[in-house]
Write an enzyme that holds these catalytic residues in place. Structure first.
Site, short mmCIF file in Angstrom:
data_model
loop_
_atom_site.label_atom_id
_atom_site.label_comp_id
_atom_site.label_asym_id
_atom_site.label_seq_id
_atom_site.Cartn_x
_atom_site.Cartn_y
_atom_site.Cartn_z
N CYS A 56 19.25 -7.57 15.66
CA CYS A 56 19.47 -9.01 15.84
C CYS A 56 20.83 -9.42 15.26
O CYS A 56 21.86 -9.00 15.76
CB CYS A 56 18.31 -9.80 15.25
N ASP A 79 13.63 -10.70 26.36
CA ASP A 79 14.12 -11.24 25.09
C ASP A 79 14.30 -12.76 25.19
O ASP A 79 15.04 -13.25 26.04
CB ASP A 79 15.46 -10.58 24.74
N HIS A 108 12.00 -9.89 22.14
CA HIS A 108 12.92 -9.70 21.03
C HIS A 108 12.20 -9.02 19.86
O HIS A 108 11.06 -9.31 19.56
CB HIS A 108 13.44 -11.07 20.59
#
Length: 231
Positions: free
Chosen positions: A120, A169, A200
């Protein structure tokens, strides 16, 4: 014994360190999500150490709030991390990551090879650091939000890079994913994998969207890549 002090140019900050049984070893600098150097990131480091790597996770938020360690299942912690993420200075962060790489490379436990691996926010920082600096032996990117905003820097990428995209995502749109794939297709040293049906952070231990099969596949590819580039 599981913490390290990184000495940068006129500044110091902390990091978590996991050591393999056999030293010296190639190193992997692990870059956090918005939850800080938490249990998940420490576990990733421990797993890398089990695979024979010296793993170091620097505290990216040290300038704002040193020692952040948030719970991925807590909404209050999520909001806390989001505030830190939104205020985080990415350009300055690249310098901190570079300082970490240099500090790790100087450790007697390191054999001189250093790779980057991030999730991330950390994945975005992997991309930015690798695009702006030479001398990185490998780069691994897991679902790095906002990377599409920096694709103009892709020509600076010298390190071999492996990228993992989750097709569903919620923070990287289908259009952004297409832009990332198109930009990286021009780089012979870049490999981008997509994971159908995944959200995600599908590889985050105990995360809401953790998927064992997809995580196993992605992590296996990462292991092969790191072994090839660092050994």
């Amino acid at each position: 014994m599981d913490h390290i002090t990184v000495k940068g140019k006129g500044r110091t900050f902390a990091g978590y360190i996991a050591r393999p049984k056999t030293l010296p070893a190639p190193a992997v600098v692990v870059l956090q999500e918005l939850f800080g150097v938490n249990a998940d990131i420490r576990k990733h480091c421990d797993e890398l150490a089990e695979q024979g790597y010296l793993a170091v996770a620097p505290d990216l938020f040290w300038r704002q709030e040193p020692g952040v360690d948030l719970n991925v299942t807590s909404d209050a912690d999520w909001q806390h991390g989001l505030r830190l993420y939104q205020a985080y200075d990415r350009d300055t962060g690249v310098k901190d990551v570079k300082d970490t790489i240099e500090a790790v490379r100087r450790l007697p436990e390191c054999n001189g090879k250093v790779g980057l691996l991030g999730y991330c926010l950390g994945a975005l920082m992997v991309f930015l650091t690798a695009a702006r600096n030479a001398g990185i032996d490998a780069a691994v990117w897991y679902h790095g939000g906002d990377t599409e905003k920096y694709l103009g820097e892709v020509d600076g990428l010298q390190a071999p890079i492996l990228m993992h995209l989750a097709e569903e995502d919620e923070f990287i749109s289908k259009a952004a994913q297409a832009e990332i794939k198109a930009a990286l297709a021009k780089k012979p040293s870049a490999t981008v994998y997509s994971y159908a049906g995944q959200s995600h952070a599908f590889s985050r231990h105990n995360g809401k969207h953790y998927n064992a099969a997809a995580a196993h596949l992605a992590n296996g590819r990462t292991s092969e890549f790191l072994n090839r580039q660092l050994r």
